[in-house]
Structure formats: structure tokens, C-alpha cells
Scaffold this motif. Structure first.
Motif, PDB file in Angstrom:
ATOM      1  N   HIS A 234     -13.824 -11.351  -2.113  1.00 46.15           N
ATOM      2  CA  HIS A 234     -13.862 -10.621  -3.575  1.00 46.15           C
ATOM      3  C   HIS A 234     -14.958  -9.477  -3.530  1.00 46.15           C
ATOM      4  N   ALA A 235     -13.685  -8.620  -2.126  1.00 50.03           N
ATOM      5  CA  ALA A 235     -13.917  -7.030  -1.984  1.00 50.03           C
ATOM      6  C   ALA A 235     -12.631  -6.306  -2.463  1.00 50.03           C
ATOM      7  N   VAL A 236     -11.785  -7.197  -2.173  1.00 49.99           N
ATOM      8  CA  VAL A 236     -10.287  -6.938  -2.961  1.00 49.99           C
ATOM      9  C   VAL A 236      -9.889  -7.397  -3.829  1.00 49.99           C
ATOM     10  N   ARG A 237     -11.276  -8.253  -5.110  1.00 55.41           N
ATOM     11  CA  ARG A 237     -11.240  -8.457  -6.150  1.00 55.41           C
ATOM     12  C   ARG A 237     -11.412  -7.580  -7.152  1.00 55.41           C
ATOM     13  N   GLY A 238     -12.230  -6.620  -6.726  1.00 57.12           N
ATOM     14  CA  GLY A 238     -12.898  -5.404  -7.139  1.00 57.12           C
ATOM     15  C   GLY A 238     -11.938  -4.632  -7.257  1.00 57.12           C
ATOM     16  N   LEU A 239     -10.626  -4.368  -6.226  1.00 56.16           N
ATOM     17  CA  LEU A 239      -9.623  -3.179  -6.278  1.00 56.16           C
ATOM     18  C   LEU A 239      -8.633  -3.555  -7.868  1.00 56.16           C
ATOM     19  N   ALA A 240      -8.809  -4.749  -7.823  1.00 55.64           N
ATOM     20  CA  ALA A 240      -7.585  -5.687  -8.604  1.00 55.64           C
ATOM     21  C   ALA A 240      -8.727  -5.396  -9.919  1.00 55.64           C
ATOM     22  N   ARG A 241      -9.039  -5.780 -10.211  1.00 55.41           N
ATOM     23  CA  ARG A 241     -10.455  -5.545 -11.882  1.00 55.41           C
ATOM     24  C   ARG A 241     -10.282  -4.064 -11.938  1.00 55.41           C
ATOM     25  N   ASP A 242     -10.403  -2.893 -10.956  1.00 54.90           N
ATOM     26  CA  ASP A 242     -10.103  -1.353 -10.958  1.00 54.90           C
ATOM     27  C   ASP A 242      -8.333  -1.044 -11.455  1.00 54.90           C
ATOM     28  N   ARG A 243      -7.090  -2.108 -11.293  1.00 54.17           N
ATOM     29  CA  ARG A 243      -5.927  -1.881 -10.835  1.00 54.17           C
ATOM     30  C   ARG A 243      -6.074  -0.291 -10.510  1.00 54.17           C
ATOM     31  N   SER A 244      -6.384  -0.014  -9.200  1.00 49.01           N
ATOM     32  CA  SER A 244      -6.214   1.044  -8.111  1.00 49.01           C
ATOM     33  C   SER A 244      -5.370   1.006  -7.059  1.00 49.01           C
ATOM     34  N   ALA A 245      -4.713   2.171  -7.339  1.00 50.96           N
ATOM     35  CA  ALA A 245      -3.350   1.778  -6.856  1.00 50.96           C
ATOM     36  C   ALA A 245      -3.541   1.376  -5.213  1.00 50.96           C
ATOM     37  N   VAL A 246      -3.014   0.618  -4.394  1.00 52.19           N
ATOM     38  CA  VAL A 246      -3.354   0.664  -2.988  1.00 52.19           C
ATOM     39  C   VAL A 246      -2.369  -0.291  -1.262  1.00 52.19           C
ATOM     40  N   GLN A 247      -2.714   0.622  -0.130  1.00 54.69           N
ATOM     41  CA  GLN A 247      -1.643   0.417   0.626  1.00 54.69           C
ATOM     42  C   GLN A 247      -2.227  -0.767   1.831  1.00 54.69           C
ATOM     43  N   VAL A 248      -1.258  -1.917   1.210  1.00 53.68           N
ATOM     44  CA  VAL A 248      -1.720  -3.173   2.019  1.00 53.68           C
ATOM     45  C   VAL A 248      -1.300  -3.226   3.433  1.00 53.68           C
ATOM     46  N   VAL A 249      -1.890  -3.346   4.656  1.00 54.96           N
ATOM     47  CA  VAL A 249      -1.471  -3.191   5.676  1.00 54.96           C
ATOM     48  C   VAL A 249      -1.178  -4.629   6.573  1.00 54.96           C
ATOM     49  N   LEU A 250      -0.299  -5.255   7.116  1.00 48.46           N
ATOM     50  CA  LEU A 250      -0.301  -6.208   7.151  1.00 48.46           C
ATOM     51  C   LEU A 250      -0.977  -6.317   8.661  1.00 48.46           C
ATOM     52  N   ASP A 251      -1.344  -7.488   9.195  1.00 45.10           N
ATOM     53  CA  ASP A 251      -1.154  -7.753  10.415  1.00 45.10           C
ATOM     54  C   ASP A 251       0.091  -7.782  11.758  1.00 45.10           C
ATOM     55  N   ASP A 252       0.986  -7.375  11.263  1.00 47.98           N
ATOM     56  CA  ASP A 252       1.988  -7.160  11.987  1.00 47.98           C
ATOM     57  C   ASP A 252       3.086  -6.371  12.454  1.00 47.98           C
ATOM     58  N   GLY A 253       1.974  -5.205  11.032  1.00 51.73           N
ATOM     59  CA  GLY A 253       2.419  -3.715  10.560  1.00 51.73           C
ATOM     60  C   GLY A 253       3.478  -3.223   9.723  1.00 51.73           C
ATOM     61  N   THR A 254       3.593  -4.177   8.644  1.00 51.90           N
ATOM     62  CA  THR A 254       4.066  -4.199   7.271  1.00 51.90           C
ATOM     63  C   THR A 254       3.079  -3.280   6.372  1.00 51.90           C
ATOM     64  N   VAL A 255       3.759  -2.301   5.704  1.00 51.42           N
ATOM     65  CA  VAL A 255       3.027  -1.941   4.784  1.00 51.42           C
ATOM     66  C   VAL A 255       4.036  -1.808   3.342  1.00 51.42           C
ATOM     67  N   LEU A 256       3.146  -2.325   2.759  1.00 46.01           N
ATOM     68  CA  LEU A 256       3.054  -2.532   1.260  1.00 46.01           C
ATOM     69  C   LEU A 256       2.165  -1.961   0.331  1.00 46.01           C
TER      70      LEU A 256
ATOM     71  N   GLY B 132       1.403  -0.510  -3.775  1.00 43.81           N
ATOM     72  CA  GLY B 132       1.426  -1.385  -5.675  1.00 43.81           C
ATOM     73  C   GLY B 132      -0.199  -1.632  -5.720  1.00 43.81           C
ATOM     74  N   THR B 133      -0.291  -2.338  -6.496  1.00 44.83           N
ATOM     75  CA  THR B 133      -1.639  -2.704  -7.119  1.00 44.83           C
ATOM     76  C   THR B 133      -1.397  -4.004  -6.855  1.00 44.83           C
ATOM     77  N   VAL B 134      -3.059  -4.963  -6.839  1.00 48.33           N
ATOM     78  CA  VAL B 134      -2.731  -6.129  -6.713  1.00 48.33           C
ATOM     79  C   VAL B 134      -3.525  -6.743  -8.335  1.00 48.33           C
ATOM     80  N   ASP B 135      -2.423  -7.696  -8.244  1.00 55.68           N
ATOM     81  CA  ASP B 135      -2.415  -8.315  -9.913  1.00 55.68           C
ATOM     82  C   ASP B 135      -3.336  -9.192  -9.502  1.00 55.68           C
ATOM     83  N   ARG B 136      -4.024 -10.316  -8.402  1.00 58.35           N
ATOM     84  CA  ARG B 136      -4.899 -11.071  -8.975  1.00 58.35           C
ATOM     85  C   ARG B 136      -5.079 -11.737  -7.040  1.00 58.35           C
ATOM     86  N   VAL B 137      -5.948 -11.749  -7.219  1.00 59.16           N
ATOM     87  CA  VAL B 137      -6.625 -12.833  -5.757  1.00 59.16           C
ATOM     88  C   VAL B 137      -6.563 -13.745  -5.683  1.00 59.16           C
ATOM     89  N   GLY B 138      -5.991 -14.890  -4.960  1.00 57.39           N
ATOM     90  CA  GLY B 138      -5.733 -16.287  -4.645  1.00 57.39           C
ATOM     91  C   GLY B 138      -7.306 -17.035  -4.291  1.00 57.39           C
TER      92      GLY B 138
END
Length: 189
Positions: free
Chosen positions: A117-139, A141-147
Motif C-alpha cells: 500500500h505504501a509503495v502504491r502511494g509512490l506509484a501514484r505520485d510518480r516519484s523517482a525512487v531508489q529501491v535497495v534489495l535485500d541482496d544489496g542490488t540498487v535500482l 527509477g519510477t514505480v509503474d505498478r504494484v501487484g
């Protein structure tokens, strides 16, 4: 006189044993109550405090605790980034205050206000984000949708708006693999 001393001694022993029993019962009850406290409740008592959170994949994340959800916490750092931290990625927290928030029943509404739900708010705002995965990978961009169990992220430079020409690739990121999602200010990458 001897009988009075004997009774006084027996009374004192009985009172001491009763007091020791009461202290042991109180300590046992306090341990049992503490054993029922969840990390979210413990964190809820520290809203507004400066925390350092050690996360799998993201390392040390610092900031002022702004809010706590059912499976996330929100930190605001000194750079102006909001950092949404997945509770599943948290390994340790430093800086907690003395207080614990009262335990709350997970109402149907509160239970729905999860990380998705929190990430859906970021998708709605079209905010640029940095996503850090639990293995250290950093992405970045913009969240397009949340499944139901994933986030679709259009990877692009943080200083560019999400346009078809700027998108390098699209990632489907499993929600359970997210450690931290940071909102980015223009020019930060």
C-alpha cells in the motif's frame, strides 16, 4: 518471652518468603508481558526519535522515525529522502527510547496498510525512487505498478522524468526482496 521471640521470628520469615514470592511473580509477569511485545509496538514508542536501522542488503539506514506500519517503518533523513524500510529486512535497531507503544489489534484497515500500500502511494505520485534489495542490488527509477506480491519498476536516471525514451528496462521486483525504498529529490542518484 521465648514464645514471643519465636512467633516474631516465624512471622518475619513468613513475611520475607511472601515478599520474595511476590517479587518473583511480578518479575515473571513482567517477562511474560515483554515477551508479547512486537518490534512494531516497540518502534511505535520511538516515533520522532533518531534511529539507526541495520537492514539486510541496505546496511545502516539512519533518520528520524516518522511512522510505523504493519510491516514497514518510515525514516526521514537529513538529505530530505524519505526511506521506507521493510520490517522483514530489519536486523537491528539502535536509538530506541524507553517507551513502547500500546499493543494495537490489527484491524482490517491497519492490516491493509502494508508495504504494498505504501509503495502504491509512490506509484501514484510518480516519484523517482531508489529501491535497495535485500541482496544489496540498487535500482533507480519510477514505480509503474504494484501487484499482489511484486513491484514493477521502470529503471531510469533519477534526474530524468519517467518517459519511454529514458527507461533502460523494467524490473518486476518481489515485495519480499525489498529492503528499503527511498524517495529521491531531483539531481540525486
Amino acid at each position: 518471652m521465648r514464645w514471643q521471640q519465636l512467633f516474631a521470628d516465624l512471622t518475619a520469615q513468613f513475611e520475607a518468603a511472601e515478599e520474595a514470592g511476590s517479587r518473583a511473580e511480578w518479575a515473571s509477569r513482567a517477562r511474560a508481558e515483554m515477551g508479547a511485545v512486537r518490534l512494531a509496538d516497540r518502534l511505535g514508542g520511538s516515533v520522532g526519535s533518531e534511529l539507526a536501522v541495520t537492514c539486510r542488503g541496505a546496511g545502516r539506514v539512519t533518520g528520524r522515525l516518522a511512522d510505523v506500519g504493519v510491516d514497514w517503518l518510515l525514516l526521514a533523513d537529513e538529505r530530505g529522502w524519505d526511506q521506507l524500510v521493510a520490517a522483514a529486512a530489519v536486523r537491528a535497531v539502535t536509538g530506541l527510547g524507553r517507551w513502547t507503544a500500546p499493543a494495537q489489534e490489527d484491524s482490517p484497515v491497519r492490516a491493509r496498510l502494508d508495504l504494498r500500500h505504501a509503495v502504491r502511494g509512490l506509484a501514484r505520485d510518480r516519484s523517482a525512487v531508489q529501491v535497495v534489495l535485500d541482496d544489496g542490488t540498487v535500482l533507480t527509477g519510477t514505480v509503474d505498478r504494484v501487484g499482489a506480491d511484486y513491484v514493477e519498476l521502470a529503471e531510469h536516471a533519477a534526474d530524468l522524468p519517467r518517459r519511454a525514451g529514458a527507461v533502460r528496462q523494467v524490473h518486476a521486483v518481489v515485495i519480499g526482496g525489498i529492503a528499503v525504498v527511498r524517495t529521491l529529490l531531483p539531481g540525486w542518484d
